[in-house]
Design an enzyme around this catalytic site. Structure first.
Site, PDB file in Angstrom:
ATOM      1  N   GLY A  10       3.721   2.333   3.323  1.00  0.00           N
ATOM      2  CA  GLY A  10       3.570   3.118   4.562  1.00  0.00           C
ATOM      3  C   GLY A  10       4.393   2.496   5.684  1.00  0.00           C
ATOM      4  N   ARG A  72       6.301   5.406  -1.207  1.00  0.00           N
ATOM      5  CA  ARG A  72       5.260   4.770  -2.016  1.00  0.00           C
ATOM      6  C   ARG A  72       5.741   4.830  -3.462  1.00  0.00           C
ATOM      7  NH1 ARG A  72       1.342   2.799   1.028  1.00  0.00           N
ATOM      8  NH2 ARG A  72       0.592   4.024   2.779  1.00  0.00           N
ATOM      9  N   GLY A 102       3.545  -4.002   2.517  1.00  0.00           N
ATOM     10  CA  GLY A 102       2.131  -4.375   2.454  1.00  0.00           C
ATOM     11  C   GLY A 102       1.766  -4.753   1.028  1.00  0.00           C
ATOM     12  N   ASP A 103       0.496  -4.594   0.676  1.00  0.00           N
ATOM     13  CA  ASP A 103       0.037  -5.114  -0.617  1.00  0.00           C
ATOM     14  C   ASP A 103       0.823  -4.558  -1.816  1.00  0.00           C
ATOM     15  OD1 ASP A 103      -1.022  -2.649  -0.135  1.00  0.00           O
ATOM     16  OD2 ASP A 103      -3.080  -3.141  -0.675  1.00  0.00           O
ATOM     17  N   THR A 125       1.738  -4.124   7.717  1.00  0.00           N
ATOM     18  CA  THR A 125       0.751  -3.062   7.483  1.00  0.00           C
ATOM     19  C   THR A 125      -0.123  -2.979   8.719  1.00  0.00           C
ATOM     20  OG1 THR A 125      -1.241  -2.356   6.311  1.00  0.00           O
ATOM     21  CG2 THR A 125      -0.741  -4.680   6.162  1.00  0.00           C
ATOM     22  N   ASP A 127      -2.966  -2.192   8.647  1.00  0.00           N
ATOM     23  CA  ASP A 127      -4.307  -2.623   8.222  1.00  0.00           C
ATOM     24  C   ASP A 127      -4.547  -4.117   8.445  1.00  0.00           C
ATOM     25  OD1 ASP A 127      -4.442  -0.036   7.399  1.00  0.00           O
ATOM     26  OD2 ASP A 127      -4.462  -0.453   5.258  1.00  0.00           O
ATOM     27  N   ASP A 129      -4.265  -6.571   6.532  1.00  0.00           N
ATOM     28  CA  ASP A 129      -5.083  -7.184   5.479  1.00  0.00           C
ATOM     29  C   ASP A 129      -4.274  -7.977   4.449  1.00  0.00           C
ATOM     30  OD1 ASP A 129      -3.847  -5.038   4.285  1.00  0.00           O
ATOM     31  OD2 ASP A 129      -5.661  -4.127   3.485  1.00  0.00           O
ATOM     32  N   ARG A 162     -22.322  13.687  23.849  1.00  0.00           N
ATOM     33  CA  ARG A 162     -22.163  13.783  22.397  1.00  0.00           C
ATOM     34  C   ARG A 162     -22.079  12.422  21.718  1.00  0.00           C
ATOM     35  NH1 ARG A 162     -17.689  18.619  22.564  1.00  0.00           N
ATOM     36  NH2 ARG A 162     -19.156  20.310  22.143  1.00  0.00           N
ATOM     37  N   MET A 169      -7.627   3.941  10.420  1.00  0.00           N
ATOM     38  CA  MET A 169      -7.186   3.545   9.083  1.00  0.00           C
ATOM     39  C   MET A 169      -7.785   2.191   8.698  1.00  0.00           C
ATOM     40  SD  MET A 169      -3.296   4.896   8.640  1.00  0.00           S
ATOM     41  CE  MET A 169      -2.979   6.622   8.237  1.00  0.00           C
ATOM     42  N   GLY A 170      -7.757   1.888   7.425  1.00  0.00           N
ATOM     43  CA  GLY A 170      -8.343   0.640   6.918  1.00  0.00           C
ATOM     44  C   GLY A 170      -9.164   0.965   5.695  1.00  0.00           C
ATOM     45  N   ARG A 171      -8.513   0.901   4.516  1.00  0.00           N
ATOM     46  CA  ARG A 171      -9.212   1.285   3.286  1.00  0.00           C
ATOM     47  C   ARG A 171     -10.080   0.163   2.760  1.00  0.00           C
ATOM     48  NH1 ARG A 171      -4.005   3.948   0.409  1.00  0.00           N
ATOM     49  NH2 ARG A 171      -3.042   2.115   1.303  1.00  0.00           N
ATOM     50  N   GLU A 222     -11.720   4.096   7.570  1.00  0.00           N
ATOM     51  CA  GLU A 222     -11.730   5.129   6.519  1.00  0.00           C
ATOM     52  C   GLU A 222     -12.359   4.641   5.213  1.00  0.00           C
ATOM     53  OE1 GLU A 222      -7.635   6.254   5.715  1.00  0.00           O
ATOM     54  OE2 GLU A 222      -7.027   4.158   5.744  1.00  0.00           O
TER      55      GLU A 222
HETATM   56  O1  F6P Z   1      -0.138   1.515   4.818  1.00  0.00           O
HETATM   57  C1  F6P Z   1      -1.509   1.411   5.029  1.00  0.00           C
HETATM   58  C2  F6P Z   1      -2.065   2.740   5.436  1.00  0.00           C
HETATM   59  O2  F6P Z   1      -1.660   3.051   6.733  1.00  0.00           O
HETATM   60  C3  F6P Z   1      -3.573   2.776   5.293  1.00  0.00           C
HETATM   61  O3  F6P Z   1      -4.256   2.335   6.408  1.00  0.00           O
HETATM   62  C4  F6P Z   1      -3.819   4.225   4.980  1.00  0.00           C
HETATM   63  O4  F6P Z   1      -5.007   4.368   4.257  1.00  0.00           O
HETATM   64  C5  F6P Z   1      -2.642   4.612   4.173  1.00  0.00           C
HETATM   65  O5  F6P Z   1      -1.595   3.757   4.581  1.00  0.00           O
HETATM   66  C6  F6P Z   1      -2.204   6.045   4.293  1.00  0.00           C
HETATM   67  O6  F6P Z   1      -1.157   6.259   3.402  1.00  0.00           O
HETATM   68  P1  F6P Z   1      -0.181   7.492   3.397  1.00  0.00           P
HETATM   69  O7  F6P Z   1       0.736   7.362   4.582  1.00  0.00           O
HETATM   70  O8  F6P Z   1       0.550   7.370   2.123  1.00  0.00           O
HETATM   71  O9  F6P Z   1      -1.031   8.704   3.514  1.00  0.00           O
END
Ligand code: F6P
Length: 341
Positions: A10, A72, A102-103, A125, A127, A129, A162, A169-171, A222
């Protein structure tokens, strides 16, 4: 020496600062010829190469995205791709490769290194991480964007009384959730590191709304999930490549919270806005420092390492130490996010 560079996975704001630093330092200080591969490992497999020079990096510091493009793509995903990567490097006479990623990209980098290629990796990244470095490029910009979004959501939350769910983001790690949650004054932060109990979440909301407030903001990573054995059963929704589907946990939380509390509840999924646009100074600076460190390492003959931030310094970490590890949010930071509800 001919040095290659690619950006994979990403995109993040700050990648162009790395590319610029590699070209400037590589050409200017070390006399290298720098070639870029388009769209990450895909371009390397396809032989999609571009000669880099001063012309290509003019005025790129404020630009988001990556001027080399990204994808990717993992060389081990498709038959023959690893061989294609190695043949391109040989055909282009590339003696060392800088992989910014990233990873996934770093995992591929260690496999390509095992095949005999001299690699220096640079962590990026939003994230944050990647194990072995205190910061990855892109994170600071994402936190700034998420914080600004939470600030804006505050005023509309208050006007309408509300509960507002903001998904970031952050899987696998909740770095953006915890830091932007603190900076934006969120009442609750839900991160993958601490599976939540929906009953406790609703109790906090009810108590708060009874005691002193008419609105609440919950920041949700997320990858947040309910704790096993609690009253909300949930199966993580994943796409074709095993990636979490953005918005799914937060959409479900909207239903759970509004049904259990009766509060008017809304969802905002920040999504790719967090990765777009101009990098903040911290990401431009870190990207530039990583780029210099990467090309300097290659020139010294130090390879199969990743540039990393440790305290105030840029250091090199062996690639083999990073493989398969995730840098999770420490308890102290998650506690701080929870303490300021
Ligand atoms: O690269 C990390 C990230 O930004 C994550 O935080 C996110 O879940 C993912 O990429 C989204 O990926 P894509 O851009 O392929 O939808």
């Amino acid at each position: 020496m001919r040095v290659g560079i690619l950006t994979g996975g990403g995109d993040v704001p700050g990648l162009n600062a790395v590319i610029r630093a590699v070209v400037k330092r590589g050409e200017g200080e070390h006399g290298h010829s720098i070639v870029g591969f388009k769209n990450g490992w895909k371009g390397l497999a396809d032989g999609d190469v571009v000669q880099m020079g001063r012309q290509q990096i003019r005025n790129v510091l404020p630009l988001g995205g990556t001027l080399l493009g990204t994808a990717r793509f993992h060389p081990n995903w498709e038959d023959g791709s690893m061989d294609a990567v190695l043949s391109t490097l040989e055909a282009e006479h590339v003696e060392a490769l800088i992989c910014v990623g990233g990873d996934g990209t770093l995992h591929a980098a260690s496999q390509v290194a095992e095949a005999g290629v001299k690699i220096v990796a640079v962590p990026k990244t939003i994230d944050n991480d990647v194990w072995g470095t205190e910061r990855s490029i892109g994170f600071e910009t994402a936190v700034m964007i998420a914080t600004e979004a939470i600030d804006r959501i505050h005023t509309t939350a208050e006007s309408h009384n509300r509960v507002m769910l903001v998904e970031v983001m952050g899987r696998t790690a909740g770095w953006i959730a915890a830091t932007a949650g603190i900076a934006g004054g969120a009442e609750i932060v839900l991160a993958p590191e601490r599976p939540f109990d929906i009953d406790k979440v609703c109790k906090i909301l009810k108590h708060r709304h009874r005691a002193h407030a008419s609105f609440s903001i919950i920041v949700v990573a997320e990858g947040a999930v309910p704790a096993p054995g609690t009253s909300m059963e949930y199966e993580v929704k994943k796409g074709r490549f095993g990636e979490i589907i953005a918005g799914s946990i937060t959409d479900r939380l909207q239903v759970e919270i509004s049904e259990r509390t009766g509060f008017d509840t809304r969802v905002t999924v920040l999504g790719h806005i967090q990765r777009g646009g101009s990098p903040v100074p911290a990401d431009r600076i870190l990207g530039s420092r990583f780029g210099i460190a990467a090309v300097d390492a290659i020139s010294r003959g130090e390879t199969n390492v990743m540039t990393a931030l440790k305290g105030d310094e840029i250091v090199l970490v062996p690639l083999e130490e990073i493989a398969g590890k995730v840098k999770h949010v420490p308890d102290e930071l998650l506690d701080a996010a929870a303490a300021l509800a």
